[in-house]
Write an enzyme that holds these catalytic residues in place. Structure first.
Site, mmCIF file in Angstrom:
data_model
loop_
_atom_site.group_PDB
_atom_site.id
_atom_site.type_symbol
_atom_site.label_atom_id
_atom_site.label_comp_id
_atom_site.label_asym_id
_atom_site.label_seq_id
_atom_site.Cartn_x
_atom_site.Cartn_y
_atom_site.Cartn_z
ATOM 1 N N GLY A 208 0.715 4.033 -1.692
ATOM 2 C CA GLY A 208 -0.186 5.167 -1.529
ATOM 3 C C GLY A 208 -0.423 5.731 -0.148
ATOM 4 N N ASP A 209 -0.682 4.746 0.737
ATOM 5 C CA ASP A 209 -0.803 4.926 2.024
ATOM 6 C C ASP A 209 0.386 5.222 2.909
ATOM 7 O OD1 ASP A 209 -3.775 4.737 2.271
ATOM 8 O OD2 ASP A 209 -3.610 2.855 1.720
ATOM 9 N N THR A 210 1.263 4.168 2.842
ATOM 10 C CA THR A 210 2.460 4.216 3.513
ATOM 11 C C THR A 210 3.345 5.264 3.244
ATOM 12 O OG1 THR A 210 3.628 2.630 2.356
ATOM 13 C CG2 THR A 210 2.295 1.672 4.225
ATOM 14 N N GLY B 192 0.894 -1.221 0.032
ATOM 15 C CA GLY B 192 -0.079 0.135 0.063
ATOM 16 C C GLY B 192 0.782 1.302 0.108
#
Length: 403
Positions: free
Chosen positions: A180-182, A178
């Site tokens: 885009g999140d991390t 992930g």
């Protein structure tokens, strides 16, 4: 669950965590790892991530997903309903003497709840207020996409990294984790720590605005650099890297390894191992740029040689000589002595069982005030009474203090 004595460089820092899913909780977990007292405010239904697998067999009746467990270790959970005046009032009371707030609601939600940065800064001028949204907050810039919802895959797509990830231009894929999140989490931690440091000097907090898509763009240097200098958008080339050769996953007799020897000194060492020293001064391969231009010939030579050796043989031959490594699976990682000695797979208890499971460890190793994974992620509302009792005690102390 006992939190025990807290150590680390952020010991004494209190963070009110109004996040859920991954980008926000992952950021606040890093602050908690470094010693901050992170109070996670959850709605009565809990963080949505609690219901996302993988699950331990004992969690069938009480979802406590592995992703949630990893992203929320070292925190305390308090259940408050922010749809009620009492819930909002309690958050404001908690914020009054906190150091930071982190939230990742959709644009405008916190303002409508009466928990905007401006209203909380009136209560606590030293407050650092960090938000993570798909396209940022209007306080950081008026994005035309400010109202768009976003997930990791959208951030990866619009931030550019998906345009260069995959085997070719017809098969663009997202990075498997992930990112885009991390990536946004990492920049949120950077901004929060910088603002906390500045607040110590000025006595004033500030707003920290992080957009997921911006974070991905910042990690898409290949896209930015190539287009800025040439006006050409780079395309996916598998595991290779634009401008570098050899730099790829190469075949072995029984599998594959990752190999990078794009600079002259590394290329010379690889040629020596291949017993092809003549290639070092070959005009086609004599410079880093020449090897990139003639990469098809480079890979033909390298693949022919690596294919005659097993993965283990190549690790023995080239490990420590040029950048090379096996492609580790989960099984490989859990058996690798590097991750054990670096304490990158610490274990925490599975609530309600005698079992323990691994979570990812603390990456920055501080020599004097090291961070640590001290305890598992909390059950829903596990610390509500504890935290509210502490809040009541602080109120009593404040009200009884001389004016």
């Amino acid at each position: 669950m006992s939190t025990g004595a807290v150590t680390g460089p952020l010991a004494g820092v209190r963070v009110i965590d109004l996040t859920q899913a991954l980008s926000g909780p992952y950021a606040t977990s890093m602050l908690a790892d470094l010693g901050a007292d992170v109070i996670k405010i959850e709605p009565p239904r809990g963080d949505m991530l609690r219901n996302v697998g993988p699950f331990h067999p004992a969690d069938e009746q009480r979802p406590y997903g592995g992703v949630f467990g990893n992203a929320n270790r070292n925190k305390r959970s308090v259940v408050l309903d922010l749809k009620t005046e009492e819930g909002v009032r309690t958050v404001r009371d908690l914020v009054a003497d906190a150091d930071a707030v982190v939230e990742n609601f959709s644009l405008g939600v916190m303002d409508r709840l009466g928990l905007s940065y401006e209203s909380l800064a009136e209560l606590n001028p030293r407050l650092v207020y960090t938000s993570i949204r798909g396209f940022g907050d209007t306080r950081g810039g008026e994005s035309p996409y400010a109202d768009w919802p976003a997930f990791d895959i959208v951030a990866q797509a619009m931030g550019g990294i998906m345009s260069i990830t995959g085997p070719d231009r017809d098969q663009r894929v997202r990075v498997g984790s992930g990112l885009g999140d991390t990536a946004a989490s990492l920049f949120a931690v950077q901004g929060t720590l910088a603002a906390l440091f500045e607040a110590q000097r000025s006595g004033r907090g500030q707003y920290v605005d992080v957009a997921m898509v911006d974070a991905v763009l910042a990690l898409s240097e290949v896209v930015v650099n190539n287009y800025a200098y040439t006006g050409v958008s780079p395309e996916p080339i598998g595991n290779q890297l634009h401008g570098f050769a050899p730099f790829d996953v190469v075949p072995t007799k029984d599998g594959e390894v990752a190999l990078g020897a794009p600079h002259r000194a590394q290329w010379a060492k690889l040629c020596a191992a291949m017993e092809r020293e003549d290639l070092v001064e070959d005009p086609r391969f004599a410079t880093d740029h020449a090897r990139w231009l003639h990469r098809e010939q480079v890979y033909e030579i390298v693949h022919e040689w690596t294919s005659r050796h097993s993965t283990e043989e190549l690790v023995d031959l080239l490990g420590g000589v040029v950048p090379l490594g096996p492609i580790n699976t989960g099984d490989d990682i859990f058996r690798d002595p590097h991750f054990a000695v670096r304490q990158m797979l610490p274990t925490v208890e599975v609530p309600g069982t005698e079992d323990r499971v691994s979570v990812t460890g603390v990456v920055p190793k501080l020599s004097r005030t090291a961070g640590a994974v001290r305890h598992r992620a909390p059950l829903l509302g596990e610390h509500t009474d504890e935290v509210l009792s502490e809040l009541a005690a602080r109120r009593t102390t404040t009200e009884g203090a001389p004016r």
